[in-house]
Each structure stands twice: as structure tokens, then as C-alpha cells.
Design a protein around this motif. Structure first.
Motif, PDB file in Angstrom:
ATOM      1  N   PRO A  14       0.816  -1.224   0.000  1.00  0.00           N
ATOM      2  CA  PRO A  14       0.000   0.000   0.000  1.00  0.00           C
ATOM      3  C   PRO A  14       0.847   1.271   0.000  1.00  0.00           C
ATOM      4  O   PRO A  14       0.553   2.214  -0.741  1.00  0.00           O
ATOM      5  N   ALA A  15       1.915   1.270   0.813  1.00  0.00           N
ATOM      6  CA  ALA A  15       2.767   2.459   0.861  1.00  0.00           C
ATOM      7  C   ALA A  15       3.426   2.691  -0.493  1.00  0.00           C
ATOM      8  O   ALA A  15       3.485   3.822  -0.988  1.00  0.00           O
ATOM      9  N   ALA A  16       3.909   1.594  -1.111  1.00  0.00           N
ATOM     10  CA  ALA A  16       4.572   1.732  -2.408  1.00  0.00           C
ATOM     11  C   ALA A  16       3.594   2.240  -3.461  1.00  0.00           C
ATOM     12  O   ALA A  16       3.933   3.103  -4.275  1.00  0.00           O
ATOM     13  N   LEU A  18       0.868   4.053  -2.955  1.00  0.00           N
ATOM     14  CA  LEU A  18       0.541   5.462  -2.686  1.00  0.00           C
ATOM     15  C   LEU A  18       1.678   6.372  -3.148  1.00  0.00           C
ATOM     16  O   LEU A  18       1.452   7.407  -3.786  1.00  0.00           O
ATOM     17  N   LEU A  19       2.905   5.947  -2.843  1.00  0.00           N
ATOM     18  CA  LEU A  19       4.060   6.760  -3.229  1.00  0.00           C
ATOM     19  C   LEU A  19       4.199   6.818  -4.752  1.00  0.00           C
ATOM     20  O   LEU A  19       4.465   7.875  -5.326  1.00  0.00           O
ATOM     21  N   LEU A  21       1.848   6.253  -7.183  1.00  0.00           N
ATOM     22  CA  LEU A  21       0.752   6.928  -7.888  1.00  0.00           C
ATOM     23  C   LEU A  21       0.619   8.385  -7.461  1.00  0.00           C
ATOM     24  O   LEU A  21       0.187   9.229  -8.242  1.00  0.00           O
ATOM     25  N   GLY A  22       0.954   8.685  -6.210  1.00  0.00           N
ATOM     26  CA  GLY A  22       0.742  10.037  -5.715  1.00  0.00           C
ATOM     27  C   GLY A  22       1.970  10.913  -5.814  1.00  0.00           C
ATOM     28  O   GLY A  22       1.877  12.120  -5.622  1.00  0.00           O
ATOM     29  N   PHE A  23       3.129  10.307  -6.114  1.00  0.00           N
ATOM     30  CA  PHE A  23       4.356  11.093  -6.019  1.00  0.00           C
ATOM     31  C   PHE A  23       5.260  10.898  -7.236  1.00  0.00           C
ATOM     32  O   PHE A  23       5.582  11.847  -7.933  1.00  0.00           O
TER      33      PHE A  23
ATOM     34  N   GLY B  85      -0.906   2.128   4.773  1.00  0.00           N
ATOM     35  CA  GLY B  85       0.430   2.285   4.209  1.00  0.00           C
ATOM     36  C   GLY B  85       1.497   2.344   5.278  1.00  0.00           C
ATOM     37  O   GLY B  85       2.520   1.666   5.184  1.00  0.00           O
ATOM     38  N   LEU B  89       4.315  -0.587   5.979  1.00  0.00           N
ATOM     39  CA  LEU B  89       5.725  -0.286   5.719  1.00  0.00           C
ATOM     40  C   LEU B  89       6.558  -0.459   6.992  1.00  0.00           C
ATOM     41  O   LEU B  89       7.659  -1.027   6.960  1.00  0.00           O
ATOM     42  N   LEU B 104      12.749   2.221  -0.109  1.00  0.00           N
ATOM     43  CA  LEU B 104      11.336   2.589  -0.144  1.00  0.00           C
ATOM     44  C   LEU B 104      10.983   3.439   1.077  1.00  0.00           C
ATOM     45  O   LEU B 104      10.294   4.461   0.972  1.00  0.00           O
ATOM     46  N   VAL B 108       9.583   7.301   1.063  1.00  0.00           N
ATOM     47  CA  VAL B 108       8.281   7.654   1.618  1.00  0.00           C
ATOM     48  C   VAL B 108       8.358   8.965   2.418  1.00  0.00           C
ATOM     49  O   VAL B 108       7.379   9.681   2.557  1.00  0.00           O
ATOM     50  N   LEU B 123      -0.084  16.802  -8.848  1.00  0.00           N
ATOM     51  CA  LEU B 123      -1.256  15.923  -8.952  1.00  0.00           C
ATOM     52  C   LEU B 123      -2.305  16.478  -9.909  1.00  0.00           C
ATOM     53  O   LEU B 123      -3.090  15.723 -10.489  1.00  0.00           O
ATOM     54  N   LEU B 145      -0.550  10.992   1.559  1.00  0.00           N
ATOM     55  CA  LEU B 145       0.847  11.021   1.142  1.00  0.00           C
ATOM     56  C   LEU B 145       1.707  11.748   2.178  1.00  0.00           C
ATOM     57  O   LEU B 145       2.856  11.386   2.419  1.00  0.00           O
ATOM     58  N   LEU B 148       1.315   9.634   5.741  1.00  0.00           N
ATOM     59  CA  LEU B 148       1.914   8.291   5.718  1.00  0.00           C
ATOM     60  C   LEU B 148       3.275   8.243   6.410  1.00  0.00           C
ATOM     61  O   LEU B 148       3.516   7.360   7.243  1.00  0.00           O
TER      62      LEU B 148
END
Lengths: 293, 280
Positions: A14-16, A18-19, A21-23, B85, B89, B104, B108, B123, B145, B148
Motif C-alpha cells: 500500500p505504501a509503495a 501510494l508513493l 501513484l501520488g508522487f 500504508g 511499511l 522505499l 516515503v 497531482l 501522502l 503516511l
């Protein structure tokens, strides 16, 4: 070994996502967008009239780099950032020194007061500042009642108000970093210095301050990075002369509807921040002399 | 302990100055809230009697209550995303490492250092092309984002402090991986997750810049409703809106602290003699 691997991938997915697609994807697109043609700015709000997809052009970048107004804005943004960071760290140091010596309950309360303006809505903080500093606000009324000034001072919508507003918003970061840093300094060292006959100021200047220096540098660097993104303070409390890079990104995107230009300015902003962060790293790595002896 | 000024008088003076400085720091918030109770039309603090007039007007207006409701929904959605998320992680970094997990985890953290304007501008074209522009979910995802990394850091700290022997013992007693996660790991992390959720909620509730870039008339969060009134009208109604957001912010933060304490206490009680108020 394969099992924990798969579990890890699954947990981090999920974190990957979000990062990514969002970043990551948005920034790749943003960079690509800065090389698109500007489009004809007639179709207000319809489809993608703010740029022409699929075209390659250096126009936005060429315009940007040749525009004296942009250079002026960039200079002002960086200057404001340095000023605000210096003010924030300078004000945070005495606050942090005092907070660090409090008991745990009082310290939690003090830190709560420090972070509240940060966690509260930016707009509310700046609105309150506007009310306090405005011509009908208590500050000016108090000053004129005491006979210091006559007539309105017009403190708002200028450089001073912008600096005050931005410093107000940056200060909590600096205080938190310095409290954490000062808390790590071994109290035995100050006691030892006292035992050796050093006075309070000497202990501060020769023991605490040198040990706090790396933390001061970190607080300055982070304050500077956060201050470079200044948007709401200059917009609300400044005039057109106080427009920063972030304000200009918004103007290019929503008033001039020139998205490639807004994208190029965003990229320039990231590059500036990246350069400053890299310079900060280099400086932190450089051998430090003048260690406490 | 270490302080520049010595002596009892100096210490008391320094504490007094600190209290004044802290009061000054929160004074813009306090002053805006004070003004929100004015019975008049002017931006002045109430002289004698306090009035709820502007709060009544706030809650009578569709635009303001819609904005408030939307802000709460967006915040709840972003909390769910940030928890999923951030917990995942943190778990991967501490308990189920794989190649590249540290890269990763560092990546983040980047959104924390990128100006909100750049996040919004990044965005905007993507959402315009891919669809989803003007949706509440787009704003919630953007807020997640930023929150997280906060949830991730809190989870990681809590997991590192948690005793891995407990999980190993459960495994030795024949518990399945799923059971260990649900009965051991998650309860151990519950206090950190509660604080993280409160932080993520507040960050989203008060976030303005990304909501400005991604907002349309159809998905205005409360800060975006405040914005034009702040620039173009001078009415104590904005002060009342400030009071509402501030009350929510403080309430959620306190609830987060209380929930974290309660959960840590329950954990301590279950674990019997083990100290519940150990290092955070």
C-alpha cells in the motif's frame, strides 16, 4: 527466507502504491508537462487547453530563464527563506533551552503550545495574526492609547507582515528539533564545567552551545527548506512585491492558465530545495573544528 | 539542568518569560476564537456578553456545513490510507525485511520536504488526465501522502520497542502468522496507531494548499471555504469557522492521546507485571 520476503512485499505494497501513484508518476508527468507547448489560452477550463499534450517544446523553460520577473521572484524567495530560517532558529534557541530544563509534565504542556499553531489550520493562525496586527487590532490600539503612534501603521500587506507570518509557522519545527537535540546533551558535562568553576554564561558558551551546534545547523536547514515553499503567508499577509515562487506557481496555473510554465517553476523550486539540501549535507559532513576542549 | 541563566531568581524569571513567549505563540489562535463570540458585526472581541450568533450562522449555512462534513470524510479516508500504508511499511522494515525496503522507506519521507504547492501542481495534471479530478478521494489520497511518513515513523518506533520474544513465544506455542499479527503485534502497536491516526486526521483536516489546487466547487473542504471569505469579506463568521476547526483539532489530538494511554494501559494489564509506561 522466501516467506518473510513475500510478507514484507505484501505489507509494503500500500505504501509503495501510494508513493508511486501520488508522487513518482505525478512528478514524472510534471517534468514532461514543462516541455509541452503552452496551448491557446481560450478554452477556459475545458479539457486540457492549459497545455498541448504530446508536444515537445523548450518554450516554457526558455521564457522562464529569460524572464527578469522570475529571477526577481526566485531571489526574493531564497532571501525570505534565509531570513525566516535565521529568525526561527534564533527565537527557537532560547525557547528550547528553557523547555529542555522543564519537568516532563511541564515540558509536554510547553511542547503542546509550541506545536498547536503548526497542527492548527494555517489560515486560522494567519487570520488571527491579521486581526492582532491590523489597524483596528489590539496591538495598534494599545500603541496609540499609550501615545507611541498616531494613526494607522498599516502593518499588514507588506514585507514585515510576511516575515512575521512565515516565521510564526516555521518556529515550531525549529523548537522541536532543538529541544530534541539539547535533550541529548549529557547534563554531566555542564555539571563538570560548573565543578571546574565555570560560570553560567561560560558553561553555555563553551559547553552547551558547541554541542548544540549540529542541531542548530539541522534546524536552520529544515526551516530553510520549509520556508522556501512559503505560499499562504506571502499571499495573505504580503502584497504583490512579496510574491514567492509558490505564489507564482499558483498564479501561472490558475490565473494565466499556463501549465507548462507552472510545471517548470515547480521543477525549479524542487531543484532549488534539492541543491540546498545537498549543500547542507556537504557542510554537515565537513570536518568540524573548534570542538569543545 | 543546562541553562544559560543561573540562580533561583534567574530561573523563575526565565520560566516566566517562557510562559509569556508560549502564550504569545498561541495568541493568534486564541484571539480569533475570542472574536468568534462577539455579538456585533465588527471584528472586535466581545465587550460584555458573549454570543453564539456566528456559530449559529455557521451551522445554518449549507456551504459551511457541507465543507465541514467533506473535511471530516476526507480526513477519515486519508487516515485509513495512511494507517494501511504506514503500518504495512513499518512492519516490513522491522519484521519482514526485503531487498530495497530501506530505499522505499526513505522515499516515503520525501513528500514531507516537498512544498505543498508542488504536490498540488504535480497531482493536478495527472488527475485531469486520468480522471478523478474534483473527487474527495483525490484530496484524501494526497493528504495520506503527507501523513503516511508520520504513521510509518510512529509504527517503526513502536515495533522496534516491542519485544520480539512475545511473537516468537506465540509461534513456539503454535500460533499461526495471522493469529500472531492479530493477537500480539497489532495490540502491541495499538497505542502508536491511535496516536498516528489522530495526527493523520488533524493533518488532513487542516490541510489547505493541496485542497486549493485539487478543489473544485464540488469538493470544497472547510479550509477551502474559509479561503475566499478570508481574502474578500470581513465578518466574524470566519472567526466562528476558525473556532470550529480549532475545537475539532484539539479534541481529536486529546482523544488520540487518551486512546493511546488507554490502549497502552490495557496492554500492560494483559501483560501483567511488565511495565506499561516503558520507553516510547
Amino acid at each position: 527466507m522466501a516467506r518473510p520476503d513475500r510478507r514484507g512485499w505484501l505489507a509494503a505494497a500500500p505504501a509503495a502504491a501510494l508513493l508511486g501513484l501520488g508522487f513518482v508518476v505525478p512528478f514524472a508527468l510534471l517534468l514532461r508537462l514543462s516541455f509541452c507547448d503552452g496551448g491557446h489560452r481560450s478554452g477556459f477550463g475545458i479539457g486540457s487547453a492549459f497545455y498541448v499534450p504530446g508536444t515537445w517544446s523548450l518554450r516554457a523553460w526558455r521564457e522562464l530563464l529569460a524572464d527578469p520577473a522570475f529571477q526577481e521572484i526566485l531571489r526574493f524567495t531564497i532571501g525570505l527563506g534565509f531570513l525566516v530560517a535565521a529568525l526561527a532558529v534564533g527565537l527557537a534557541l532560547p525557547l528550547a533551552l528553557q523547555i529542555a530544563r522543564l519537568g516532563s509534565r511541564a515540558r509536554a504542556l510547553a511542547l503542546g503550545a509550541v506545536v498547536l499553531p503548526k497542527l492548527a489550520n494555517v489560515l486560522v493562525v494567519l487570520y488571527g495574526l491579521e486581526l492582532l496586527l491590523g489597524n483596528a487590532g489590539p496591538l495598534q490600539r494599545g500603541l496609540s492609547a499609550a501615545g507611541f503612534v498616531e494613526g494607522p501603521l498599516d502593518l499588514l500587506h507588506g514585507f514585515a507582515a510576511t516575515v512575521v507570518g512565515k516565521t510564526w509557522l516555521i518556529l515550531p519545527y525549529a523548537v522541536l528539533i532543538l529541544v530534541a537535540g539539547i535533550g541529548r546533551i549529557d547534563p554531566e558535562l555542564a555539571l563538570a564545567a560548573r565543578g571546574l568553576g565555570a560560570g553560567a554564561w561560560r558553561r553555555f558558551a563553551r559547553v552547551t552551545l558547541p554541542l548544540a551546534l549540529p542541531w542548530l545547523a539541522l534546524a536552520f536547514l529544515l526551516s530553510l527548506i520549509f520556508a522556501l515553499g512559503a505560499f499562504v503567508s506571502p499571499y495573505l499577509l504580503g502584497g504583490p512585491e512579496q510574491f514567492t515562487l509558490a505564489v507564482d506557481v499558483h498564479r501561472q496555473a490558475f490565473e494565466n492558465l499556463h501549465w507548462p510554465r507552472a510545471a517548470a517553476e515547480s521543477a525549479a523550486m524542487l531543484a532549488t530545495i534539492g541543491a540546498i539540501a545537498a549543500a547542507g549535507r556537504l557542510l554537515r559532513r565537513a570536518p568540524r573544528h573548534g570542538a569543545p576542549s | 539542568m543546562i541553562r544559560p541563566a543561573g540562580g533561583r531568581v534567574g530561573g523563575a524569571l526565565a520560566t516566566g518569560l517562557l510562559a509569556v513567549a508560549l502564550a504569545l505563540l498561541v495568541s493568534p489562535l486564541a484571539y480569533a476564537v475570542w472574536i468568534s463570540f462577539t455579538p456585533g458585526e465588527l471584528l472586535e472581541p466581545p465587550a460584555g456578553d458573549w454570543s453564539l450568533r456566528w456559530y449559529r450562522q455557521f451551522f445554518a449555512s449549507r456551504q459551511w456545513t457541507d465543507g465541514l462534513g467533506r473535511s471530516l470524510r476526507v480526513a477519515a479516508e486519508s487516515v485509513a490510507l495512511a494507517l494501511a500504508g504506514g503500518f504495512g511499511l513499518g512492519f516490513a522494515v522491522v519484521r519482514a525485511r526485503f531487498r530495497g525496503v530501506d530505499a522505499l522507506a526513505s522515499a516515503v519521507l520525501l513528500p514531507l520536504f516537498v512544498p505543498a504547492v508542488v504536490l498540488g501542481m504535480g497531482l493536478l495534471p495527472l488527475l485531469r488526465r486520468a480522471g478523478g479530478f474534483g473527487s474527495e478521494e483525490s484530496i484524501a489520497a494526497a493528504h495520506a501522502l503527507v501523513s503516511l511518513p508520520v504513521v510509518y515513523l510512529m509504527t517503526r518506533t513502536a515495533l522496534r520497542d516491542a519485544d520480539p520474544e512475545l511473537e516468537r513465544a506465540a509461534q513456539g506455542l503454535g500460533a499461526s502468522g495471522r493469529m500472531i499479527l492479530l493477537r500480539i503485534t497489532l495490540p502491541l502497536l495499538a497505542p502508536a496507531l491511535a496516536s498516528g491516526a489522530a495526527m493523520a486526521f488533524v493533518l488532513s483536516l487542516n490541510e489547505f494548499v493541496v485542497a486549493l489546487f485539487l478543489g473544485t466547487a464540488g469538493n470544497e473542504t472547510l479550509p477551502k471555504v474559509i479561503w475566499p471569505s478570508l481574502r474578500y469579506t470581513l465578518s466574524p463568521l470566519v472567526a466562528a469557522a476558525s473556532g470550529v476547526t480549532l475545537a475539532l483539532t484539539v479534541a481529536v489530538l486529546l482523544a488520540g492521546v487518551a486512546a493511546a494511554r488507554l490502549l497502552a494501559h490495557a496492554r500492560g494489564a494483559r501483560r501483567g507485571a511488565r511495565v506499561s509506561a516503558g520507553p516510547r
